[in-house]
Scaffold this motif. Structure first.
Motif, short mmCIF file in Angstrom:
data_model
loop_
_atom_site.label_atom_id
_atom_site.label_comp_id
_atom_site.label_asym_id
_atom_site.label_seq_id
_atom_site.Cartn_x
_atom_site.Cartn_y
_atom_site.Cartn_z
N CYS A 181 9.10 -1.12 6.23
CA CYS A 181 8.95 0.03 7.11
C CYS A 181 10.19 0.29 7.95
N CYS A 203 3.31 -1.33 11.25
CA CYS A 203 4.52 -0.60 10.87
C CYS A 203 4.50 0.77 11.54
N LYS A 205 2.90 4.05 0.58
CA LYS A 205 2.45 3.30 1.75
C LYS A 205 2.57 1.80 1.50
N SER A 206 2.34 1.40 0.26
CA SER A 206 2.53 0.00 -0.10
C SER A 206 3.99 -0.41 0.07
N SER A 211 4.75 -0.59 3.84
CA SER A 211 4.13 -1.73 4.54
C SER A 211 5.02 -2.96 4.49
N GLN A 212 5.89 -3.05 3.49
CA GLN A 212 6.81 -4.19 3.38
C GLN A 212 8.21 -3.87 3.92
N GLN A 247 -1.65 -1.48 8.46
CA GLN A 247 -0.69 -0.38 8.58
C GLN A 247 -0.25 -0.14 10.02
#
Length: 861
Positions: free
Chosen positions: A695, A751, A688-689, A692-693, A748
């Protein structure tokens, strides 16, 4: 006292038995060799027990012990040794169930460092393990320990978290222990003390000053049922004791005295059963040397007397007397609470029913370990609140909390060292949650973060190595992005998770609109093939139905095939120009046109969606396809995911590691063929990290492994686990959790989720098989009806020229030749024949008009 008990037993017929007051080895040998006793009641302690037991076995003389409770003697397995007392190991079940009832997770035994103390410990630890209680430390007190030595050991216990202690030692040493414990403040609120029956059975003989130091403790006491026989015997014994000891006024008969009397009574009964006719010894040598074991005789009545002892069963003063395998069977224990000048019973424990409030309870069908079956207890410090069994020592050190040192994914844990101030700053998503959880605890905990690093600042190992440091007691806990997996729980405990769980696969995504063959996407391949086959099939059906009656479907084979296929495929755009003359063909075409109409409309709608809506599809959806194609995949360096990929049969040479989000993106950009990767595997929070950048470039495809997420690590059986888990729930369910997530992992919602992306929406055969079924049934029905009418109509021509000797194949060929001819009897050809006849007649009349002007035909041009 003991001799008085034997005197009571001597009311039975006389037999040669000796109450062994002198426990020396030489004295025991003298009793057997020279006095030739038939049995020995003793020894009183275990120091000389093993020698005397071996001596009795050699001489076949029963040895009956009434005061030794150590379970270690039963391991000798001598058929001539009888332990007429309850083994101290019989009470460990009652002690462990008290611990279980109050939910204490850690217990420290304090016992004397000799055979008496050490004998019970293995049984006690096993019983505690059965109720999921841990023994983090064992406190040994020397038999001759001074008050200073006792105080030093108690101070050591004060620095530990555990506050539940089980004391197993003689009453004189135990009294000194509790006096010292009260002096240093260990008999205050929050402490739990449980004493074994070795002290509890004689607690009334403890001096009042020492008893005042024992207020609030729990004890396991051998229960002796009150009977008229016991009451009468106690009166007689006290009267006799006061006659012999005029200066001693207050004295109590404890359970060991009752066991001694029952042992003498059992031996007397056994002698009566065995008989008194053969009390001799068989001498094997004439030596008179007292230390010469070889010169010792063998009792002739010993084996018979041993069997009689095993068969002896009666209700004695201490309860039911029954020896099984030479051991008195355990009975009931009473749980007492020392309060005031005496003790108060709070419960009973029986092997059959466990903890019960009253022995005469009507509900005895269920084994119970419930706390509700224990009465109210006054705990140390005159407190009625149940101690939790542990607490943070006020004079203790700070908790050492280990944190991982990482080269990437700093959103979770980031360790920064300031060389100018020589301080270390630890921050991140996991660290903020840990700080919030510790603040949510109902008590204050001092702790410090210690990076798991080498002197040069690099990571000291993998996450497994870091977790193992908790087991080695180098760390008191671990805070970080540590995944909860089964093999780690074998030596440490996790709290409840504070993140989502699972290992997932992330792959690049692509826009399906940028594809030259996108027009084929609306329908699946099986549907395309089915449509093509049905176009050919419908063309064939129409040709069969129209061939004999329609000139447009007659001619050379190439013409007929082209016309049939043209007619069938032209229905797709409704451009067919051939007129159908057969009603059956018209029926089939009507059904088929309806099917084509639905297919074209559905195709148009799906293609429109594909071309107008963004279609982001993963480049890979099947892990097996990655393995089959030999694609390179990535995982985070030092992660447990490596083991999962190896179990999934990935080629180790096809695995690449990354340390950060940026490095993972770089590997994806290169691609598998250029030194990069086609897919990445990691925990859901880490992925998910990444999303998040990036997507717009990647998506999560599927979860490949189920785990419990991230959790905090504590030592096995640590009392912190339950409290910290409770605090984790409070934090994760509150607003603070969302603030921490937004701070470190971003918003979140900015995205788009992979779950909301539009799928391909390709139409499959499953959506239209009903239409094809209807068209197929209609076509086959028309063929069957048409074929039946043909056979009936042409039956004479088909059968008239053939007899029974002609083959079936010739008949079929003949029928097909007839079918290939025109059906002149049909309305189409009849009408055409009439019209042609009229045209011929008209031509004749035109020719005649030239000869006769009276004709009605027009003038020939």
């Amino acid at each position: 006292m003991q001799r008085q008990i034997v005197c009571e037993a001597e009311q039975r017929p006389p037999w040669r038995v000796k109450l062994k007051e002198d426990s020396g080895r030489v004295a025991a040998l003298d009793l057997i060799k020279n006095v030739e006793v038939q049995a020995i009641i003793g020894p009183e302690n275990s120091m000389q027990a093993k020698f005397i037991i071996n001596l009795g076995e050699k001489a076949q003389v029963p040895i009956v012990a009434f005061s030794i409770t150590s379970p270690s003697l039963t391991s000798l397995q001598s058929p001539y040794f009888f332990q007429a007392t309850q083994s101290s190991s019989s009470q460990v079940k009652a002690i462990s169930e008290i611990v279980q009832a109050y939910g204490w997770r850690e217990v420290v035994p304090i016992y004397i460092n000799n055979e008496y103390g050490q004998g019970i410990i293995p049984f006690l630890i096993d019983a505690l393990q059965e109720v999921d209680a841990r023994v983090p430390y064992r406190s040994l007190i020397p038999p001759l320990a001074s008050d200073d030595q006792i105080g030093e050991e108690l101070f050591k216990l004060m620095t530990m978290q555990t506050r539940v202690f089980i004391v197993h030692m003689p009453i004189d040493l135990g009294s000194r222990l509790f006096t010292k414990a009260k002096e240093i403040g260990m008999m205050s609120e929050g402490y739990v003390w449980i004493i074994t029956s070795g002290m509890t059975d004689s607690i009334r003989s403890i001096e009042s000053s020492a008893r005042d130091s024992m207020q609030g403790i729990l004890g396991v006491k051998t229960y002796v049922p009150k009977t008229i026989e016991l009451e009468n015997f106690t009166l007689r014994w006290k009267k006799k004791f006061h006659q012999d000891n005029l200066n001693i006024m207050d004295v109590e008969l404890n359970v060991k005295g009752l066991w001694a009397y029952d042992a003498a009574s059992a031996l007397a009964r056994a002698v009566e059963k065995a008989g008194t006719t053969n009390f001799g010894f068989e001498n094997t040598t004439g030596s008179s040397n007292l230390t010469d074991l070889g010169a010792m005789g063998v009792s002739l009545n010993g084996p018979k007397l041993c069997q009689a002892l095993l068969d002896t069963k009666f209700s004695g003063l201490a309860g039911k007397f029954s020896l099984q395998n030479g051991q008195l069977q355990s009975s009931t224990f009473q749980i007492i609470n020392v309060n005031g000048n005496g003790e108060r019973g709070v419960a009973f424990w029986t092997p059959e029913n466990g903890l019960i409030r009253e022995l005469n309870s009507t509900n005895k069908s269920m084994y119970s370990t419930f706390r509700s079956n224990l009465g109210p207890i006054i705990w140390p410090g005159d407190s009625s609140s149940i101690p939790k069994g542990w607490e943070i020592p006020k004079n203790g050190k700070k908790l050492k909390v280990g944190v991982p040192v990482k080269d990437g994914f700093f959103e979770f844990v980031q360790v920064e060292h300031d060389a100018s101030t020589n301080t270390t700053n630890v921050q991140g998503y996991s660290i903020d949650i840990f700080n919030a959880v510790m603040k949510a605890l109902p008590y204050n905990v001092d702790y410090e973060f210690i990076p798991f690093a080498k002197p040069n600042g690099e990571s000291a190992g993998t996450y497994n190595d870091m977790v193992y440091q908790v087991y080695l007691r180098n760390f008191d806990a671990v805070a970080g992005d540590t995944t909860i997996i089964a093999n780690r729980t074998n030596y440490i405990d996790f709290t409840l998770p504070y993140t989502e769980s699972g290992v997932t696969m992330v792959v690049p995504i692509k826009d399906q609109r940028k594809n030259a063959w996108v027009f084929l996407k609306p329908l699946t391949w099986d549907l395309w093939i089915t449509i093509g086959l049905f176009f050919v099939f419908i063309g064939f059906v129409v040709w069969v139905l129209e061939h004999r009656v329609n000139e447009e479907f007659r001619g050379p084979p190439s013409h007929e095939i082209g016309t049939s296929l043209w007619f069938s495929f032209s229905t797709m755009v409704f451009a067919q120009k051939e007129a159908l003359l057969s009603n059956l063909a018209r029926f089939v075409v009507i059904i088929w046109v309806f099917v084509v109409l639905i297919l074209t409309q559905s195709y148009t709608a799906s293609l429109t969606s594909l071309l107008t809506v963004q279609q982001l599809q993963p480049t890979v959806t099947d892990i097996n396809q990655l393995i089959k194609n030999g694609e390179y995949v990535g995982y985070q360096e030092g992660s447990f995911v490596l083991g999962i990929l190896q179990e999934m049969k990935f080629d180790p040479s096809k695995l690449r590691t990354y340390k950060s989000v940026e490095e993972c993106d770089d590997l994806f950009s290169k691609g598998s063929a250029n030194g990069g990767i086609s897919a990445a595997f990691d925990d859901i929070p880490c992925m998910k990290s990444l999303l998040s950048q990036y997507c717009s470039k990647y998506t999560m495809v599927q979860s490949i492994y189920k785990n419990d997420g991230y959790g905090f690590v504590f030592p096995k059986g640590s009392p912190f686990v339950s409290d910290v888990s409770w605090a984790v729930l409070n934090v994760t369910e509150g607003k603070q959790m969302k603030e921490i997530e937004k701070k470190w992992l971003g918003d979140q919602s900015d995205c788009p989720s992979s779950n909301t992306q539009v799928s391909s929406g390709s139409l499959s055969l499953e959506s239209f098989w009903g239409l094809f079924l209807i068209a197929g049934i209609a076509s086959l029905s028309a063929l069957i009806i048409s074929f039946s009418m043909f056979l009936y109509k042409e039956r004479l021509q088909i059968w008239i020229r053939f007899d029974s000797k002609n083959s079936i194949w010739r008949r079929i060929c003949h029928a097909l030749r007839i079918f290939d001819n025109k059906d002149l009897s049909s309305y189409t050809f009849k009408n055409k024949a009439l019209k042609d006849k009229d045209d011929i007649n008209c031509v004749h009349e035109i020719g005649a008009s030239d000869a006769s002007p009276s004709t009605n035909c027009p003038t020939s041009p």
